[in-house]
Design a protein around this motif. Structure first.
Motif, short mmCIF file in Angstrom:
data_model
loop_
_atom_site.label_atom_id
_atom_site.label_comp_id
_atom_site.label_asym_id
_atom_site.label_seq_id
_atom_site.Cartn_x
_atom_site.Cartn_y
_atom_site.Cartn_z
N UNK A 90 0.85 -1.24 0.08
CA UNK A 90 0.16 -0.01 -0.06
C UNK A 90 0.86 1.31 0.01
N UNK A 91 0.47 2.30 -0.91
CA UNK A 91 1.21 3.54 -0.94
C UNK A 91 2.35 3.45 -1.81
N UNK A 92 2.66 2.25 -2.64
CA UNK A 92 3.78 2.18 -3.51
C UNK A 92 3.26 1.95 -4.86
N UNK A 93 3.70 2.69 -5.72
CA UNK A 93 3.26 2.57 -7.22
C UNK A 93 3.81 1.36 -8.10
N UNK A 94 4.89 0.71 -7.75
CA UNK A 94 5.52 -0.19 -8.32
C UNK A 94 5.57 -1.49 -7.33
N UNK A 95 5.05 -2.62 -7.96
CA UNK A 95 5.34 -3.92 -7.19
C UNK A 95 6.76 -4.03 -6.55
N UNK A 96 6.65 -4.71 -5.43
CA UNK A 96 7.97 -4.63 -4.74
C UNK A 96 8.57 -6.14 -4.50
N UNK A 97 9.69 -6.20 -4.68
CA UNK A 97 10.30 -7.78 -4.39
C UNK A 97 10.15 -8.30 -3.19
N UNK A 98 10.12 -9.48 -2.85
CA UNK A 98 9.97 -10.17 -1.52
C UNK A 98 11.28 -10.11 -0.88
N UNK A 99 11.07 -9.47 0.43
CA UNK A 99 12.24 -9.51 1.40
C UNK A 99 11.95 -9.07 2.41
N UNK A 100 12.76 -9.24 3.55
CA UNK A 100 12.31 -9.05 4.87
C UNK A 100 11.78 -7.59 4.97
N UNK A 101 12.15 -6.58 4.55
CA UNK A 101 11.69 -5.57 4.84
C UNK A 101 10.14 -5.23 4.00
N UNK A 102 10.01 -5.51 2.87
CA UNK A 102 8.64 -5.67 2.43
C UNK A 102 7.66 -6.46 2.96
N UNK A 159 -9.61 7.42 -7.34
CA UNK A 159 -8.27 6.63 -7.75
C UNK A 159 -7.07 6.99 -6.71
N UNK A 160 -6.25 5.99 -6.72
CA UNK A 160 -5.36 6.10 -5.42
C UNK A 160 -4.08 6.48 -6.33
N UNK A 161 -3.33 7.23 -5.46
CA UNK A 161 -1.79 7.56 -6.09
C UNK A 161 -0.75 7.57 -4.84
N UNK A 162 0.46 7.51 -5.12
CA UNK A 162 1.38 7.74 -4.21
C UNK A 162 1.91 9.14 -3.81
N UNK A 163 2.74 9.40 -3.09
CA UNK A 163 3.16 10.33 -2.79
C UNK A 163 3.54 11.53 -3.78
N UNK A 164 4.11 10.99 -5.00
CA UNK A 164 4.50 11.60 -6.04
C UNK A 164 3.63 11.71 -6.96
N UNK A 165 2.38 11.28 -6.84
CA UNK A 165 1.24 11.43 -7.67
C UNK A 165 1.20 10.40 -8.68
N UNK A 166 1.93 9.25 -8.69
CA UNK A 166 1.89 8.07 -9.58
C UNK A 166 0.70 7.12 -9.08
N UNK A 167 0.12 6.58 -9.95
CA UNK A 167 -1.17 5.51 -9.74
C UNK A 167 -0.72 4.28 -9.16
N UNK A 168 -1.58 4.13 -8.09
CA UNK A 168 -1.27 2.79 -7.44
C UNK A 168 -2.20 1.70 -7.24
N UNK A 169 -2.33 0.55 -7.07
CA UNK A 169 -3.49 -0.33 -7.25
C UNK A 169 -3.96 -0.53 -5.85
N UNK A 170 -4.07 0.41 -4.77
CA UNK A 170 -4.76 0.30 -3.65
C UNK A 170 -6.13 0.62 -3.95
N UNK A 171 -6.68 1.34 -4.87
CA UNK A 171 -7.92 1.31 -5.08
C UNK A 171 -8.86 0.36 -5.62
N UNK A 172 -7.85 -0.67 -5.92
CA UNK A 172 -8.44 -2.03 -6.27
C UNK A 172 -8.78 -3.07 -5.14
N UNK A 173 -8.34 -2.56 -3.83
CA UNK A 173 -8.16 -3.62 -2.91
C UNK A 173 -9.23 -3.36 -1.85
N UNK A 174 -9.24 -4.32 -0.77
CA UNK A 174 -10.10 -4.16 0.38
C UNK A 174 -9.62 -3.03 1.13
#
Length: 368
Positions: free
Chosen positions: A121-133, A181-196
């Motif tokens: 949530x809040x990120x425009x690009x899909x993120x890799x699977x790691x401890x942080x994400x 529609x949802x966007x991140x802090x820089x105004x880029x579209x995210x997929x949060x608006x598609x989710x519960x």
């Protein structure tokens, strides 16, 4: 991170069967109400192995385990894993973090590996699977769980039927979620608006988010529900098929969205015939045939159902009488207020009570 290994030794109880119907078959009035994970997505083969893999993936993803490998020695066909992956990503409202570009790959040693990224949530690009994400995702999942728990805890004690529970949850989603529609802090579209998560935690979503939020809440209230992806007016749209007091009905919380009370109930609890006047599912092999069962009335909102519990009785007349007498202990929900306005003049008066009592005395009252 540790990679999760799956064994080929599974009990029959570990799999929820999903019986696919032939493409373009006649409408079915029978569904397995326990088959929640597949929803109305149709697996591409009749192989039981697809269902087994599907359930293994579901358990892992819900436990935030994403490094998944099927060892060659386990004997799980690559095709079964591939088709489970293709079916999976968009039909479970709980899994707001699963990305649509998930792939099944065969490694050099013959193992089948699921390669994937995460929607944070809040990120425009899909993120890799790691401890942080995964740690960030764990926080977001807890936020969604806490929000859903709070919504269900706020359900009034009178909500003791599927109808009453569904109405409360429908109205919550329709009045607490802004169509945005949802966007991140820089105004880029995210997929949060598609989710519960977007609908319930962030308070903003479009149709897929509205439907996922409503389906998630229904399921957690013990009511089977699935999202339906189709078309309205030639554009893509998503709504909900749900079970309600022994029959399946269709609800579109997006089209009933009003942000604030009073909400609309024009698309709450419709039959397939009623919903199909404006909502059309895709006619292809990805979707199992939708059941035509459903009530015969226009909606479940019933004039005279002052308590909004799905039935009309003398108790509703007594509640209306107490309201007119300004009894401070008499509590009325927005749907109840809507139902109490018997003559449709947008206000409550003795005239409404008179109409209700007359209908009850005639003994031919049909609350739906």
């Amino acid at each position: 991170m540790k990679r999760h290994l799956f064994s080929a030794v599974l009990t029959a109880a570990a799999m929820v069967a999903a019986v696919p119907l032939p493409c373009n078959a006649a409408e079915s009035t029978e569904i397995n109400i326990h088959d929640w994970d597949y929803g109305y997505a149709r697996p591409w083969t009749d192989s039981e192995g697809v269902g087994i893999v599907y359930q293994q993936m579901a358990e892992s993803f819900r436990n935030l385990q994403f490094d998944i490998r099927f060892p060659k020695s386990a004997g799980v066909p690559y095709e079964d894993v591939q088709q489970a992956v293709l079916t999976y990503f968009q039909y479970d409202p709980e899994l707001f973090y699963i990305c649509s570009d998930m792939l099944a790959q065969q490694s050099a040693n013959g193992d089948t590996v699921i390669e994937m990224k995460l929607l944070i949530p809040g990120m425009a690009e899909p993120q890799p699977v790691n401890e942080e994400t995964v740690a960030r995702l764990r926080e977001c999942k807890k936020a969604l769980d806490d929000k859903a728990d709070a919504i269900l805890a706020g359900m009034p004690p009178t909500a003791d039927t599927d109808y009453a529970k569904s109405l409360y949850l429908h109205d919550y989603v329709a009045t607490h979620t802004r169509y945005q529609f949802s966007v991140d802090a820089s105004g880029r579209k995210t997929q949060d608006d598609q989710t519960a998560y977007g609908a319930l935690v962030m308070g903003e979503a479009i149709c897929h988010g509205f439907a996922n939020a409503y389906a998630l809440l229904l399921r957690r209230a013990g009511i089977p529900a699935w999202t339906i992806d189709g078309f309205t007016g030639g554009e893509g749209h998503t709504w909900v098929l749900q079970w309600m007091d022994g029959e399946c009905v269709y609800t579109d919380p997006t089209w009933d969205n009003s942000w604030t009370f009073p909400t609309n109930h024009s698309f709450f609890g419709l039959s397939l015939e009623e919903m199909s006047l404006t909502h059309n599912p895709p006619n292809d092999c990805y979707l199992r045939n939708l059941p035509a069962c459903g009530h015969s009335g226009h909606t479940y909102i019933s004039k005279g159902d002052v308590s909004a519990n799905g039935t009309v009785s003398l108790a509703d007349a007594i509640l209306l009488m107490r309201l007119l007498a300004e009894d401070s202990a008499a509590v009325l929900t927005q749907p109840g207020l809507e139902n109490a306005d018997m003559n449709g003049d947008q206000q409550l008066s003795a005239a409404d009570l008179s109409v209700l009592l007359r209908k009850l005395s005639q003994g031919n009252w049909n609350p739906r």
